[in-house]
Design a protein around this motif. Structure first.
Motif, short mmCIF file in Angstrom:
data_model
loop_
_atom_site.label_atom_id
_atom_site.label_comp_id
_atom_site.label_asym_id
_atom_site.label_seq_id
_atom_site.Cartn_x
_atom_site.Cartn_y
_atom_site.Cartn_z
N LEU A 149 0.82 -1.20 0.00
CA LEU A 149 0.00 0.00 0.00
C LEU A 149 0.86 1.26 0.00
O LEU A 149 0.65 2.18 -0.81
N LEU A 150 1.83 1.31 0.91
CA LEU A 150 2.63 2.53 1.02
C LEU A 150 3.50 2.77 -0.21
O LEU A 150 3.65 3.91 -0.67
N ALA A 151 4.06 1.68 -0.75
CA ALA A 151 4.86 1.83 -1.97
C ALA A 151 4.00 2.31 -3.13
O ALA A 151 4.48 3.00 -4.04
N GLY A 152 2.71 1.96 -3.10
CA GLY A 152 1.80 2.38 -4.16
C GLY A 152 1.08 3.68 -3.86
O GLY A 152 0.17 4.08 -4.61
N GLY A 153 1.46 4.34 -2.75
CA GLY A 153 0.84 5.63 -2.42
C GLY A 153 -0.59 5.52 -1.97
O GLY A 153 -1.40 6.43 -2.20
N CYS A 154 -0.94 4.43 -1.27
CA CYS A 154 -2.33 4.19 -0.86
C CYS A 154 -2.40 4.05 0.66
O CYS A 154 -1.74 3.18 1.24
N ALA A 155 -3.19 4.88 1.31
CA ALA A 155 -3.41 4.79 2.75
C ALA A 155 -4.48 3.74 3.04
O ALA A 155 -5.22 3.31 2.13
N LEU A 156 -4.60 3.34 4.30
CA LEU A 156 -5.56 2.31 4.71
C LEU A 156 -6.35 2.79 5.92
O LEU A 156 -5.77 3.26 6.91
N PHE A 157 -7.68 2.67 5.85
CA PHE A 157 -8.57 3.11 6.92
C PHE A 157 -9.57 2.01 7.21
O PHE A 157 -10.09 1.36 6.29
N ALA A 158 -9.89 1.78 8.49
CA ALA A 158 -10.86 0.75 8.88
C ALA A 158 -11.97 1.35 9.74
O ALA A 158 -11.71 2.09 10.69
N ALA A 159 -13.20 1.02 9.40
CA ALA A 159 -14.37 1.32 10.23
C ALA A 159 -14.99 -0.02 10.59
O ALA A 159 -15.57 -0.68 9.73
N HIS A 160 -14.84 -0.46 11.83
CA HIS A 160 -15.23 -1.81 12.21
C HIS A 160 -16.47 -1.77 13.10
O HIS A 160 -17.58 -1.53 12.62
N THR A 161 -16.32 -1.99 14.42
CA THR A 161 -17.51 -2.04 15.27
C THR A 161 -18.18 -0.68 15.39
O THR A 161 -19.37 -0.61 15.74
N ASN A 162 -17.46 0.40 15.10
CA ASN A 162 -18.13 1.70 15.04
C ASN A 162 -19.09 1.76 13.86
O ASN A 162 -20.17 2.34 13.95
N ALA A 163 -18.73 1.10 12.74
CA ALA A 163 -19.65 1.02 11.59
C ALA A 163 -20.77 0.03 11.87
O ALA A 163 -21.87 0.16 11.31
N ASP A 164 -20.51 -0.97 12.71
CA ASP A 164 -21.58 -1.90 13.11
C ASP A 164 -22.65 -1.19 13.91
O ASP A 164 -23.85 -1.43 13.74
N SER A 165 -22.24 -0.33 14.85
CA SER A 165 -23.18 0.30 15.77
C SER A 165 -23.83 1.57 15.22
O SER A 165 -24.88 1.98 15.71
N ALA A 166 -23.20 2.21 14.24
CA ALA A 166 -23.72 3.47 13.71
C ALA A 166 -25.08 3.26 13.03
O ALA A 166 -25.45 2.15 12.65
N ARG A 167 -25.81 4.37 12.87
CA ARG A 167 -27.06 4.33 12.12
C ARG A 167 -27.00 5.36 11.01
O ARG A 167 -26.91 6.55 11.31
N PRO A 168 -27.05 4.97 9.73
CA PRO A 168 -27.08 3.57 9.31
C PRO A 168 -25.70 2.94 9.42
O PRO A 168 -24.69 3.63 9.34
N GLY A 169 -25.69 1.62 9.61
CA GLY A 169 -24.45 0.89 9.74
C GLY A 169 -24.52 -0.44 9.02
O GLY A 169 -25.42 -0.67 8.20
N VAL A 170 -23.60 -1.33 9.37
CA VAL A 170 -23.47 -2.59 8.65
C VAL A 170 -24.73 -3.44 8.80
O VAL A 170 -25.23 -4.02 7.82
N SER A 171 -25.28 -3.53 10.01
CA SER A 171 -26.47 -4.36 10.22
C SER A 171 -27.72 -3.75 9.60
O SER A 171 -28.66 -4.47 9.26
#
Length: 377
Positions: free
Chosen positions: A91-113
């Motif tokens: 990722l870094l060699a290709g100039g690409c950052a990485l971001f994760a939304a995990h249980t915060n995306a599960d609980s949010a409205r709207p979210g994963v569920s």
């Protein structure tokens, strides 16, 4: 148009999926990359596997948004000859950052569920497990007497102990703590292999549920023990649960149907996998009230049994918990592939970023690890 940066996209995603909603054990947010880097394209996937990382770079993305954190558990090396390190280097060699939304995306409205609920045919209502940022937690932590004052000051500095117009509120009680450090431990008090008994103070206080993550971090930082003993209990809340944030969703089908029919409806709605969709319960049972929880959900079996649902849709169910759940009179269950229940969320995440006037692309790579489903011929 103002240049869009990695931080611009992160801000939009965290407004939709507040990090404070994440479970205390989770690791969400920007994993690697420069927050100030310019972004013209964002890619989306459920997992950041090596194949996904290579595809994101090849697609010209400067940011990859995923659901599952790459570094959920601690690692001591991200060298390029380690599996996770190779992903990071790609990722870094290709100039690409990485971001994760995990249980915060599960609980949010709207979210994963919410997305899963809509796909299987219900309007998402209350969560199975509410996670309420404005709710109040009651805490208890055990600490040696000599460290109690410093620990309280540290916890008060991040919001603990606030009640109305009063600050630094706490209750302390003296007691006796005991433990036996085993091989690998580095005890502040006592010695490895020897049972230790000593005076301790239990400090109790309240705090906003939304401050839980930073209080846990400060507690671990300020406590003298490498494994501090503490407990957190969310106090009852009387808000409208149908609109509350939290894990899982409950809703009703427009019309009742048999479990067999509903299982097929779930299979038709989700991305196809070798795992497929299976159900446990009477195939001819009529179902209408449905609970869903994206991802691994057998920890909620006892909860859904108390909520009067007819069927529970989730993933990664195990033999013994399901058997005991059904014998105890719990609702029917439908078991889907973990990837299938959560991958549709990428469409929701993409819809949050698209208004920023950047290119977006969902990487349709099936990262479900199961590749073969065999049946007797």
């Amino acid at each position: 148009m103002t240049d869009v940066t990695v931080q611009t996209v992160v801000d939009a995603l965290e407004a939709a999926y507040p990090p404070a909603l994440a479970e205390s054990w989770d690791q969400v947010g920007l994993i690697c990359g420069d927050p100030d880097a310019k972004v013209t394209k964002v890619a989306f996937a459920l997992d950041c596997t090596q194949e996904v990382a290579e595809r994101a770079v090849a697609a010209g993305a400067q940011l990859l948004v995923v659901h599952h954190p790459l570094l959920l558990r601690g690692v001591h090396s991200v060298a390029a000859n380690t599996p996770k390190g190779k992903v990071i280097h790609t990722l870094l060699a290709g100039g690409c950052a990485l971001f994760a939304a995990h249980t915060n995306a599960d609980s949010a409205r709207p979210g994963v569920s919410d997305k899963l609920a809509e796909l299987v045919g219900i309007t998402p209502g209350r969560p199975i497990k509410p996670v309420l940022l404005d709710a109040t937690d009651r805490w208890g932590v055990h600490v040696p007497p000599a460290a109690a004052a410093d620990l309280k000051r540290a916890l008060f500095s991040v919001g603990a102990g606030a009640i109305g117009d009063y600050r630094e509120c706490a209750f302390s009680v003296e007691g006796t703590g005991e433990f036996t450090p085993v091989e690998g431990a580095n005890p502040t008090d006592g010695a490895v292999g020897t049972h230790y008994t000593g005076d301790e103070i239990r400090i109790e206080f309240v705090a906003r549920a939304g401050d839980r993550r930073r209080i846990v971090e400060k507690l671990r930082e300020a406590h003298p023990y490498e494994e501090p003993a503490f407990d957190v209990v969310q106090m009852a809340d009387t808000s409208d649960l149908d609109k509350a944030t939290g894990l899982g969703r409950i809703g009703e089908l427009p019309e009742p149907m048999t479990l067999r029919e509903f299982t097929q409806q779930v299979a038709n709605a989700l991305p196809e996998t070798a795992w497929g969709v299976r159900a446990a319960g009477d195939p001819d049972q009529i179902v209408q009230k449905v609970a869903v929880s994206s991802g691994s959900g057998d920890s909620f079996l006892a909860d859904v049994a108390k909520l009067g649902v007819d069927v529970y849709v989730t993933s990664d169910l195990r033999h013994h918990p399901v058997d005991e759940h059904l014998r105890a009179g719990g609702p029917a269950v439908i078991d889907t592939a973990h990837w299938a229940s959560e991958f549709p969320w990428t469409e929701q995440a993409e819809s949050i970023v698209a208004p920023l006037s950047v290119d977006t692309e969902i990487l349709h790579i099936r990262t479900d690890p199961w590749t073969i489903s065999a049946h007797p011929e």
